[in-house]
Motif scaffolding. Sequence first.
Motif, PDB file in Angstrom:
ATOM      1  N   LEU A 141       2.343 -12.057  -6.638  1.00  0.00           N
ATOM      2  CA  LEU A 141       0.978 -12.414  -6.242  1.00  0.00           C
ATOM      3  C   LEU A 141       0.835 -13.921  -6.061  1.00  0.00           C
ATOM      4  N   GLU A 142       1.329 -14.674  -7.027  1.00  0.00           N
ATOM      5  CA  GLU A 142       1.232 -16.133  -6.971  1.00  0.00           C
ATOM      6  C   GLU A 142       1.956 -16.695  -5.754  1.00  0.00           C
ATOM      7  N   ALA A 171      -4.161  -7.555  -7.944  1.00  0.00           N
ATOM      8  CA  ALA A 171      -4.805  -8.077  -6.736  1.00  0.00           C
ATOM      9  C   ALA A 171      -5.339  -9.482  -6.964  1.00  0.00           C
ATOM     10  N   GLN A 172      -5.444 -10.213  -5.871  1.00  0.00           N
ATOM     11  CA  GLN A 172      -5.984 -11.568  -5.928  1.00  0.00           C
ATOM     12  C   GLN A 172      -6.548 -11.932  -4.559  1.00  0.00           C
ATOM     13  N   GLY A 173      -7.643 -12.684  -4.543  1.00  0.00           N
ATOM     14  CA  GLY A 173      -8.224 -13.137  -3.290  1.00  0.00           C
ATOM     15  C   GLY A 173      -9.066 -12.080  -2.603  1.00  0.00           C
ATOM     16  N   TYR A 174      -9.257 -12.266  -1.302  1.00  0.00           N
ATOM     17  CA  TYR A 174     -10.109 -11.396  -0.486  1.00  0.00           C
ATOM     18  C   TYR A 174      -9.242 -10.446   0.335  1.00  0.00           C
ATOM     19  N   GLY A 199      -0.487 -19.191   1.414  1.00  0.00           N
ATOM     20  CA  GLY A 199      -1.661 -19.336   2.273  1.00  0.00           C
ATOM     21  C   GLY A 199      -2.399 -18.055   2.596  1.00  0.00           C
ATOM     22  N   ALA A 200      -2.099 -16.969   1.891  1.00  0.00           N
ATOM     23  CA  ALA A 200      -2.797 -15.709   2.152  1.00  0.00           C
ATOM     24  C   ALA A 200      -4.244 -15.787   1.687  1.00  0.00           C
ATOM     25  N   LEU A 201      -5.112 -15.046   2.370  1.00  0.00           N
ATOM     26  CA  LEU A 201      -6.509 -14.956   1.939  1.00  0.00           C
ATOM     27  C   LEU A 201      -6.656 -13.989   0.768  1.00  0.00           C
ATOM     28  N   GLY A 202      -5.798 -12.989   0.751  1.00  0.00           N
ATOM     29  CA  GLY A 202      -5.850 -12.015  -0.335  1.00  0.00           C
ATOM     30  C   GLY A 202      -4.644 -11.099  -0.304  1.00  0.00           C
ATOM     31  N   THR A 203      -4.378 -10.454  -1.431  1.00  0.00           N
ATOM     32  CA  THR A 203      -3.230  -9.553  -1.506  1.00  0.00           C
ATOM     33  C   THR A 203      -3.432  -8.509  -2.592  1.00  0.00           C
ATOM     34  N   GLU A 204      -2.710  -7.414  -2.460  1.00  0.00           N
ATOM     35  CA  GLU A 204      -2.770  -6.329  -3.437  1.00  0.00           C
ATOM     36  C   GLU A 204      -1.384  -5.711  -3.571  1.00  0.00           C
ATOM     37  N   ILE A 205      -0.969  -5.490  -4.811  1.00  0.00           N
ATOM     38  CA  ILE A 205       0.307  -4.826  -5.084  1.00  0.00           C
ATOM     39  C   ILE A 205       0.035  -3.632  -5.991  1.00  0.00           C
ATOM     40  N   LYS A 206       0.537  -2.467  -5.598  1.00  0.00           N
ATOM     41  CA  LYS A 206       0.390  -1.263  -6.417  1.00  0.00           C
ATOM     42  C   LYS A 206       1.770  -0.742  -6.804  1.00  0.00           C
ATOM     43  N   LEU A 207       1.941  -0.479  -8.089  1.00  0.00           N
ATOM     44  CA  LEU A 207       3.189   0.080  -8.604  1.00  0.00           C
ATOM     45  C   LEU A 207       2.886   1.444  -9.213  1.00  0.00           C
ATOM     46  N   SER A 208       3.605   2.462  -8.777  1.00  0.00           N
ATOM     47  CA  SER A 208       3.367   3.820  -9.267  1.00  0.00           C
ATOM     48  C   SER A 208       4.648   4.405  -9.843  1.00  0.00           C
ATOM     49  N   GLY A 209       4.560   4.871 -11.082  1.00  0.00           N
ATOM     50  CA  GLY A 209       5.727   5.460 -11.729  1.00  0.00           C
ATOM     51  C   GLY A 209       5.598   5.386 -13.235  1.00  0.00           C
ATOM     52  N   LYS A 210       6.697   5.599 -13.917  1.00  0.00           N
ATOM     53  CA  LYS A 210       6.704   5.558 -15.381  1.00  0.00           C
ATOM     54  C   LYS A 210       6.841   4.115 -15.845  1.00  0.00           C
ATOM     55  N   LEU A 211       5.715   3.426 -15.838  1.00  0.00           N
ATOM     56  CA  LEU A 211       5.658   2.005 -16.187  1.00  0.00           C
ATOM     57  C   LEU A 211       4.643   1.787 -17.305  1.00  0.00           C
ATOM     58  N   PRO A 212       5.062   1.492 -18.489  1.00  0.00           N
ATOM     59  CA  PRO A 212       6.429   1.626 -19.010  1.00  0.00           C
ATOM     60  C   PRO A 212       6.605   2.911 -19.811  1.00  0.00           C
ATOM     61  N   SER A 213       5.568   3.764 -19.843  1.00  0.00           N
ATOM     62  CA  SER A 213       5.590   4.962 -20.683  1.00  0.00           C
ATOM     63  C   SER A 213       6.286   6.122 -19.983  1.00  0.00           C
ATOM     64  N   ASN A 244      -0.097  -5.009   0.234  1.00  0.00           N
ATOM     65  CA  ASN A 244      -1.033  -5.344   1.309  1.00  0.00           C
ATOM     66  C   ASN A 244      -1.282  -6.849   1.283  1.00  0.00           C
ATOM     67  N   ILE A 245      -1.183  -7.488   2.447  1.00  0.00           N
ATOM     68  CA  ILE A 245      -1.396  -8.933   2.527  1.00  0.00           C
ATOM     69  C   ILE A 245      -2.313  -9.257   3.697  1.00  0.00           C
ATOM     70  N   LEU A 246      -3.358 -10.028   3.420  1.00  0.00           N
ATOM     71  CA  LEU A 246      -4.223 -10.539   4.479  1.00  0.00           C
ATOM     72  C   LEU A 246      -3.894 -12.016   4.657  1.00  0.00           C
TER      73      LEU A 246
END
Length: 203
Positions: free
Chosen positions: A118-119, A148-151, A125-139, A181-183
């Motif tokens: 994210l950082e 997510a961060q920004g717009y 220079g992105a306006l906003g971003t989102e990262i989704k992780l799906s799975g056995k994390l950590p259980s 996702n990156i804007l």
Amino acid sequence: MEEKKFVKFKQDELGIKEYVKRNLGKGRISDVTIEYTPVGEKIIVATNRPGLVIGRKGEKIDELTDVLKRKFKLDNPHIDIKEITNEALDAQLVADSVAIQLERKGSLKFKIIAYKALESIMRAGALGTEIKLSGKLPSERAKTWRFAQGYLKKTGEPSKVVNKAMAQATTPMGVVGIKVNILANVAVEIPKKKSRKKSEAKK
């Protein structure tokens, strides 16, 4: 019959794209597009590591061209390299990078990996971003974590310029799905938050 031919054509095209990505290395290839011209097939490879993809004196390109002719029966494939200068704003490269780090460092460090990504995206220079992780994390139970961060607009005109990508990481705990996702800093009007006026107290 024509429909079957079209489906077969698309399957072959997908096979070519997957082979090129796998052959040139995970985390190096953002996208592979194919253009058909009167003189042959133009394979456009978008990468952040053009030197590694091309190889010494173009040997990797020559090897790949030979395979495309023999294995995929292409008449006259020509490979073009499109360099990506800012990989932190490319959703596919970011998703692949997160996948590689999860496989190397382990799923227990998924939060550190996601926040660092994210950082890096926002610093680029992105306006906003989102990262989704799906799975056995950590259980032991599968779960989806969102960072997510920004717009980041998901509907309307701004959503059309959002760069989206997916990847998978194979960890000891199981397969982890990754969505990015990156804007980028494009001509998108960011709505201003309306300030609430304080109502005057009645005397």
